[in-house]
Design an enzyme around this catalytic site. Sequence first.
Site, PDB file in Angstrom:
ATOM      1  N   HIS A 121      73.906  19.442  40.825  1.00  0.00           N
ATOM      2  CA  HIS A 121      75.080  19.849  40.049  1.00  0.00           C
ATOM      3  C   HIS A 121      75.512  21.272  40.347  1.00  0.00           C
ATOM      4  CE1 HIS A 121      72.330  21.955  37.222  1.00  0.00           C
ATOM      5  NE2 HIS A 121      73.403  22.666  36.966  1.00  0.00           N
ATOM      6  N   ASP A 151      69.173  14.689  40.763  1.00  0.00           N
ATOM      7  CA  ASP A 151      69.927  15.935  40.752  1.00  0.00           C
ATOM      8  C   ASP A 151      69.318  16.971  41.690  1.00  0.00           C
ATOM      9  OD1 ASP A 151      71.969  17.590  40.141  1.00  0.00           O
ATOM     10  OD2 ASP A 151      71.297  18.092  38.127  1.00  0.00           O
ATOM     11  N   SER A 224      69.490  26.838  36.465  1.00  0.00           N
ATOM     12  CA  SER A 224      69.469  25.521  37.111  1.00  0.00           C
ATOM     13  C   SER A 224      69.066  25.639  38.574  1.00  0.00           C
ATOM     14  CB  SER A 224      70.848  24.879  37.046  1.00  0.00           C
ATOM     15  OG  SER A 224      71.200  24.585  35.727  1.00  0.00           O
TER      16      SER A 224
END
Length: 486
Positions: A121, A151, A224
Amino acid sequence: MTSLALFPSPRRAGGRVLTAMAIALALAITPVARAEARVAPDTFADLAEKVSPAVVNITTTTTVAASTGPGPVFPPGSPFEDLFRDFGIPNVPGHNAPRRSNALGSGYVISEDGYIVTNNHVIDGADEIQIEFFSGDTLPAKLIGTDPKTDVAVLKVESPKPLPFVAFGDSDVVRVGDWVMAMGNPLGQGFSVSAGIVSARNRELSGTYDDYLQTDAAINRGNSGGPLFNMDGQVIGMNTAILSPNGGSIGIGFSMASNVVNKVVGQLKEFGETRRGWLGVKIQDITPDMAEAMGLETASGALVSEVPEGPAADAGMLSGDVITSFDGGEVKDTRDLVRRVADAPVGQAVRVVVTRDGKSETLLITLGRRELAEGESVPAAVSRPQAAERDMLGMIVTPITPEIATEMGLSSGTTGLIVKSLEEDSQAYEKGLRAGDLITEAGQQPVASLGDLDARIKEAKDAGRKSLLLLIRRGGEPRFVALPVE
């Protein structure tokens, strides 16, 4: 109200930092020897100094389409014009043209020749990807491959000199209470370090391959794709999500265990895509009442609810089999089996042990590839019962006829009993059965008539069992349910 938030990446527009929600998961990895338990460190400074050169900040640039929605319009020269343009409010003169948006995330170098791991992402939809190193140097990166299911993304930079990199640890040996350190780019504050302990293991959020380490090390937006280190400086997790009432860290963070992504990263580097093993069965967990109805000692393993055309069918697996071992290892539940099959090489012949009619059998199954098998059609749904009916096991059931089967788009040879209706306070309703379900087996034997079901109920009672195992089909999907017979 507290909620689970998957990391949004900070975004910049017009020179100001904005935030945008995005999903995060990830991976990395090579197994290493178990590290011995340690006392609380006096400082994390040496560890931070050791791993910092391999941690990177990631900035992506994306073209954002022109906005056409309504909004305030200000006269040229108004002091509000600049303010609203900077914050992205539509319908300011000059705003409706396509614009560039920057997003921030974290990552880490896994080899001296420039491979970098981050979350999918973080770079999804990006036109340009820039990597900032701890030294202050920046390099453009190209995308090698992604796996949206976990992901994960693998990037590559071309560096004139070998790059510092970090090794991957074995997340399976991590224990609750072990010290860990997180590093990344939270809220755009690059190369920030936080420390804590592993609060829990084997957390599951929403994905098929989830295996999270829970930590109280501070994790925020922008972390992230960043690494979670053990005290040896090995990556044992990738920072992914937080549980928070306000979007900020409250000490409940989740990092995807490194071993989950070991093969994903390797496959993305080698093939640019994933190649997961495929067994070719539909499975479900076994509840205690289902185990009792089947005469099993424990409610463990994976119950096969259907065997469509594929590797398992070719090897002779049957609906109603309980998979207890896969490739030499015990199968605890469906989650355990799915992950282990996915990790197995495509084309590999594996030994699968099943329990069938109270006996153990071993099947040799050559695994297919899951990516090629996905999207296959399933049997049509059953929805409109009619014909002769009886109240059995708390349900009004009726046999399916060839005419009804044809009307419903099923093959003329379809047999079974359709659930016409049931009360909401019945045991059957509580177990999940609904009107329109098709019962195809009872007691692991086919049922085509009301008499067949009567016989199965009697057999269960004569055997001293409290429950009868039914195989039902709804919307083309099979599922086993155990109903009380007393």
